[in-house]
Write a protein that holds these residues in place. Structure first.
Motif, mmCIF file in Angstrom:
data_model
loop_
_atom_site.group_PDB
_atom_site.id
_atom_site.type_symbol
_atom_site.label_atom_id
_atom_site.label_comp_id
_atom_site.label_asym_id
_atom_site.label_seq_id
_atom_site.Cartn_x
_atom_site.Cartn_y
_atom_site.Cartn_z
ATOM 1 N N GLN A 85 0.821 -1.229 0.000
ATOM 2 C CA GLN A 85 0.000 0.000 0.000
ATOM 3 C C GLN A 85 0.845 1.265 0.000
ATOM 4 O OE1 GLN A 85 -3.150 -0.784 3.045
ATOM 5 N NE2 GLN A 85 -4.409 0.149 1.462
ATOM 6 N N ALA A 86 1.971 1.201 0.699
ATOM 7 C CA ALA A 86 2.856 2.382 0.687
ATOM 8 C C ALA A 86 3.389 2.612 -0.730
ATOM 9 C CB ALA A 86 3.997 2.182 1.675
ATOM 10 N N THR A 89 0.524 4.011 -2.917
ATOM 11 C CA THR A 89 0.275 5.420 -2.602
ATOM 12 C C THR A 89 1.335 6.310 -3.244
ATOM 13 O OG1 THR A 89 -0.686 4.735 -0.508
ATOM 14 C CG2 THR A 89 -0.088 7.047 -0.697
ATOM 15 N N ILE A 92 0.942 6.261 -7.190
ATOM 16 C CA ILE A 92 -0.192 7.052 -7.686
ATOM 17 C C ILE A 92 0.079 8.542 -7.477
ATOM 18 C CG2 ILE A 92 -2.631 7.600 -7.300
ATOM 19 C CD1 ILE A 92 -3.077 4.622 -6.692
ATOM 20 N N LEU A 110 -10.640 1.298 -3.264
ATOM 21 C CA LEU A 110 -9.884 2.414 -2.673
ATOM 22 C C LEU A 110 -9.204 3.266 -3.744
ATOM 23 C CD1 LEU A 110 -7.920 1.209 0.491
ATOM 24 C CD2 LEU A 110 -10.060 2.433 0.328
ATOM 25 N N TYR A 111 -8.648 2.584 -4.748
ATOM 26 C CA TYR A 111 -7.851 3.298 -5.744
ATOM 27 C C TYR A 111 -8.563 3.378 -7.094
ATOM 28 C CZ TYR A 111 -4.518 1.967 -2.134
ATOM 29 O OH TYR A 111 -3.901 1.776 -0.926
ATOM 30 N N LYS A 113 -10.146 5.409 -8.957
ATOM 31 C CA LYS A 113 -9.908 6.455 -9.959
ATOM 32 C C LYS A 113 -8.507 6.400 -10.555
ATOM 33 C CE LYS A 113 -13.465 9.514 -8.366
ATOM 34 N NZ LYS A 113 -13.838 10.529 -7.411
ATOM 35 N N SER A 114 -7.642 5.658 -9.930
ATOM 36 C CA SER A 114 -6.264 5.584 -10.432
ATOM 37 C C SER A 114 -5.990 4.271 -11.153
ATOM 38 C CB SER A 114 -5.283 5.725 -9.263
ATOM 39 O OG SER A 114 -5.546 6.908 -8.572
ATOM 40 N N ARG A 400 -14.717 2.292 0.517
ATOM 41 C CA ARG A 400 -13.702 2.958 1.337
ATOM 42 C C ARG A 400 -14.054 2.932 2.823
ATOM 43 N NH1 ARG A 400 -9.666 6.029 0.325
ATOM 44 N NH2 ARG A 400 -10.236 6.319 -1.847
ATOM 45 N N SER A 403 -13.164 -0.219 4.313
ATOM 46 C CA SER A 403 -11.712 -0.302 4.418
ATOM 47 C C SER A 403 -11.208 0.472 5.628
ATOM 48 C CB SER A 403 -11.113 0.284 3.143
ATOM 49 O OG SER A 403 -9.845 -0.198 2.954
ATOM 50 N N GLU A 404 -11.803 1.638 5.849
ATOM 51 C CA GLU A 404 -11.380 2.449 6.995
ATOM 52 C C GLU A 404 -11.698 1.716 8.296
ATOM 53 O OE1 GLU A 404 -12.848 6.464 6.986
ATOM 54 O OE2 GLU A 404 -12.015 6.880 8.972
ATOM 55 N N SER A 407 -9.138 -1.086 8.551
ATOM 56 C CA SER A 407 -7.759 -0.678 8.834
ATOM 57 C C SER A 407 -7.630 -0.066 10.221
ATOM 58 C CB SER A 407 -7.245 0.287 7.769
ATOM 59 O OG SER A 407 -7.892 1.519 7.886
ATOM 60 N N ILE A 438 -17.441 6.873 10.607
ATOM 61 C CA ILE A 438 -16.916 6.493 9.293
ATOM 62 C C ILE A 438 -18.021 6.438 8.241
ATOM 63 C CG2 ILE A 438 -15.867 4.565 8.019
ATOM 64 C CD1 ILE A 438 -14.374 3.899 10.652
ATOM 65 N N ILE B 291 -2.202 5.775 4.737
ATOM 66 C CA ILE B 291 -1.744 4.765 3.783
ATOM 67 C C ILE B 291 -2.708 3.586 3.712
ATOM 68 C CG2 ILE B 291 0.134 3.199 3.156
ATOM 69 C CD1 ILE B 291 0.871 6.162 2.894
ATOM 70 N N THR B 293 -5.823 3.283 4.724
ATOM 71 C CA THR B 293 -7.191 3.624 4.336
ATOM 72 C C THR B 293 -7.209 4.540 3.128
ATOM 73 O OG1 THR B 293 -7.635 3.576 6.697
ATOM 74 C CG2 THR B 293 -9.420 4.327 5.315
#
Lengths: 440, 327
Positions: A85-86, A89, A92, A110-111, A113-114, A400, A403-404, A407, A438, B291, B293
């Protein structure tokens, strides 16, 4: 036409580009020519370091084949799953990095749009292989378009010690959580508790506690994905049960276990059962003489797998899904999709699937029928594991907010807080208030 | 061009040659290019010499900071620049119980770890300032916790704290001190303490070696004179060593507070912030939000929440250093 007589421009125009643009990989294969991409074109694939090294070796061998088939140099980079994920991030945000990235969990949401729309590849793959499991479709299809191509699922099942269970009178694995607690109580009394993490760890904690909550009928939200539905009688009952289960049957040191603690505890003979991918069994096979039972038998001969016990609402599993996504910043999107079409094809997927020996299962139903499953009966429970696959954020979409919540370990901590002494009703209220921040 | 270079040198051997050389000087001066002439101006030269530093600071400190502030005011997610939200992210995290826990943990972690590192570091420095056989070897080995990559040494600690295979538990059990296992990282009441112990272990050499350097600048005659006057060891430390060491101590503490307040990797490796958020710090929680989320705006807000608190601490410490130095 003699290809050698062509100059590069003509070659691009006539064979490769046309074939690849019109009929994709079938065209490439039919033309028996590598499609032409700009000279020196490179395709960069980033994946996790597979727990099964043999499967990574298959992939590494496939990369030169892919390079030949696609007419571009395909490179594979592998990193720790926790670091993906790092990297995503950073890639992107900077608009540069690997063309294709291995995405886990609900990252396609989560991603979104990318990521490039890969509907054509995903739909063709699913259609050719019996259809994706519904959970994989939900994970990779965002709205009406696929943002990743489902690849595989690392199934979670309970690994348990056959001999220890038999010693306390359990000839087969308990069918319900109540039975499991009773057997676990006897096992703990003998010094072999059930081992389970309730810590902040990537895999085993959410895999266990979400499934546990669902078995009792608990859920995070309603179908609308906004109305928090956690504080229910079912969730409170599940938390109450978890407190007793933990005290009676579990290794109480598991509150901060990471994903490897239970493996070590199991293989050293201090616990009798734990939720797991098949990594414990795979490791016991890999180093047969290293791991033995207290009676001196080889550990791998004493390991069996079983699905989660049933709760009042049924049997559910949160597995670890893996997919491939083409990054929106990639300058080789067409090539990347061709590669995925190639990699996910039956011919290429099969040797990788066989090398996994059941640790990862296919994301489509056809792979349940593969003869690989005849090789080792201990791995058989994984064959159909994906049928009980449910996702974060149930009964809403795995977006999302889900996911929040995951996480932040809200569901895991709801149980962990109660295990540590908070009133079950209060721990559920705490988790509910966190979820409301959330989801609403 | 300096006056010394323009001044004619009269007489002496080789005077003719010297005179000839000097006659060329005005021509050198007049032949200086416009750039060279510009560089003769101290203000211009000073500015140009500063440019690389300013560019580096701007690129690697100012820009990320300003970008971070901007992100924290937006709804940015990974791949989506988001919209301006004002202080919404800050309001959200202010009401977030996990953030509140992380803030509390960070203060406790920083305060206890700093006091621990200072006390033990000072003690170690005083010991190492004495003469004994193998002093150099001991001094070098003392630096090991600081030299070994943090992730590596933290993994060793993780093994020592392992709930099942802890060597600490094994030792305590075999010497009869405990009857059941201690959950060093699994018991929420113990976890933060265990993490602080590792931080102290890792950071103590930094204090010790810096304070040792400071101790070696203290004139031994002061101690000898005090000893002759009948001062006890404690009096000599409190009246001579401590005041002279105070400026160095304050600077070391300043650096340490900043580093400890923003610590990440140690907690990330040991507990990931668990159990039940018992060890989350600002940095680990910011990473989780930003990162894991993908909520970059909110993650930046968590991260920047450190800033005002750190700013106040740093201002107080700098003010104190200035006062001590001015005294």
């Amino acid at each position: 036409m003699d290809a050698e007589g062509l100059n590069r421009r003509k070659f691009m125009t006539i064979s490769g580009a046309a074939a690849a643009a019109t009929v994709g990989l079938e065209g490439i294969l039919a033309a028996r020519q590598a499609p032409a991409h700009a000279q020196g074109t490179k395709l960069h694939l980033l994946r996790w370091n597979d727990f099964v090294p043999a499967a990574d070796e298959v992939l590494l061998k496939q990369m030169p084949e892919a390079s030949k088939a696609l007419g571009a140099e395909v490179t594979l980079e592998r990193i720790n799953a926790n670091d993906l994920q790092a990297r995503i991030t950073a890639a992107i945000s900077s608009g540069s990095g690997p063309d294709i990235i291995h995405v886990l969990k609900n990252w396609p949401h989560l991603y979104e749009k990318s990521l490039v729309d890969v509907s054509d590849v995903a739909e063709a793959t699913g259609k050719a292989q019996g259809g994706f499991y519904p959970a994989m479709t939900e994970l990779c299809k965002v709205g009406s378009s696929w943002r990743a191509v489902p690849h595989a699922i690392v199934g979670g099942q309970i690994a348990y010690r056959k001999s220890l269970f038999e010693e306390v009178g359990a000839k087969e694995f308990p069918k319900t959580w109540q039975q499991y607690r009773e057997v676990g109580t006897k096992l703990k009394a003998k010094g072999y508790p059930i081992g389970q993490t309730a810590g902040h760890t990537f895999g085993d904690a959410p895999v266990f506690w979400y499934s546990f909550m669902w078995a009792f009928g608990g859920k995070e939200v309603e179908k609308d994905g906004r109305t928090v539905a956690l504080n229910s009688k079912e969730t409170v009952e599940s938390v109450k049960f978890a407190v007793g289960f933990w005290k009676d049957a579990c290794d109480e040191g598991g509150l901060a276990w990471d994903d490897s603690n239970n493996n070590r505890a199991f293989l050293s003979g201090t616990i009798s059962a734990t939720i797991n991918g098949a990594s414990i069994y795979v490791e016991s096979l890999r180093n047969k003489d290293k791991y033995k039972t207290e009676k001196g038998a080889l550990m791998h001969t004493d390991i069996l797998h079983a699905p989660n016990p049933a709760g009042p609402a049924g049997v559910f599993h949160l597995h670890a899904p893996f997919s491939h996504a083409v990054m929106g910043y990639s300058k080789n999107q067409k090539l990347a999709k061709d590669f995925l079409r190639w990699l996910h094809g039956k011919e290429q997927f099969e040797p990788w699937f066989v090398a996994q020996k059941g640790f990862s299962v296919g994301s489509t139903t056809d792979w349940e029928k593969h003869k690989m499953w005849d090789l080792d009966p201990v791995m058989l429970p994984y064959r159909t594991a994906a049928r009980a696959f449910r996702l974060y954020g149930y009964a809403g979409p795995p977006g999302r907010a889900a996911s929040e919540a995951e996480s932040k370990y809200i569901i895991t901590d709801m149980y962990a807080k109660a295990i540590q002494g908070m009133k079950p009703e209060d721990s559920v209220k705490w988790a509910e208030s966190e979820l409301k921040k959330i989801y609403t | 061009m300096s006056e010394a270079r323009r001044r004619p040198i009269a007489g002496g051997a080789g005077g003719a040659t010297e005179a000839a050389r000097l006659t060329t000087l005005p021509r050198e001066a007049t032949s200086m290019g416009p750039i060279a002439r510009l560089l003769e101006d101290e203000r211009v030269l000073g500015f140009l010499l500063l440019v690389p530093t300013v560019v580096l600071l701007g690129l690697f400190i100012a820009y990320p900071f300003v970008k971070g502030v901007w992100l924290s005011l937006t709804s940015a997610t990974v791949g989506n620049p988001g919209q301006f939200l004002g202080l919404s992210n800050y309001i959200k995290i202010w009401n977030d119980s996990i953030f509140q826990r992380a803030a509390y943990n960070t203060f406790v972690y920083t305060a206890i770890a700093t006091v621990g590192k200072l006390t033990l570091g000072m003690w170690l420095a005083l010991l190492l300032n004495r003469h004994f056989r193998g002093k150099r070897l001991v001094r070098a080995s003392m630096l090991l916790p600081f030299i070994v990559p943090t992730v590596l040494s933290t993994f060793a600690w993780k093994w020592m704290f392992d709930p099942t295979f802890s060597v600490l538990n094994w030792t305590l059990y075999h010497f009869g001190f405990i009857q059941t296992r201690i959950g060093w990282l699994t018991d929420p009441a113990m976890a933060l303490g265990s993490v602080i112990v590792v931080n102290i272990w890792r950071g103590m050499p930094f204090y010790a070696i810096t304070l040792l350097a400071g101790l070696q600048t203290v004139n031994p005659e002061l101690h000898e004179a005090a000893a002759l006057d009948g001062a006890t060891a404690w009096q000599r430390f409190w009246r001579i060593t401590w005041p002279l060491l105070l400026p160095v101590t304050m600077v070391v503490t300043l650096f340490s507070v900043i580093q400890t307040f923003a610590d990440f990797q140690l907690v990330y490796v040991l507990t990931g912030g668990g159990p039940a958020n018992a060890t989350h710090l600002f940095a680990t929680y910011a990473y989780q939000i930003g990162i894991n989320t993908g909520l970059l705006g909110e993650g930046a807000a968590v991260s920047l929440a450190m800033f005002p608190m750190l700013f106040i601490i740093v201002v107080i410490q700098l003010w104190y250093i200035r006062r001590v130095e001015g005294a």
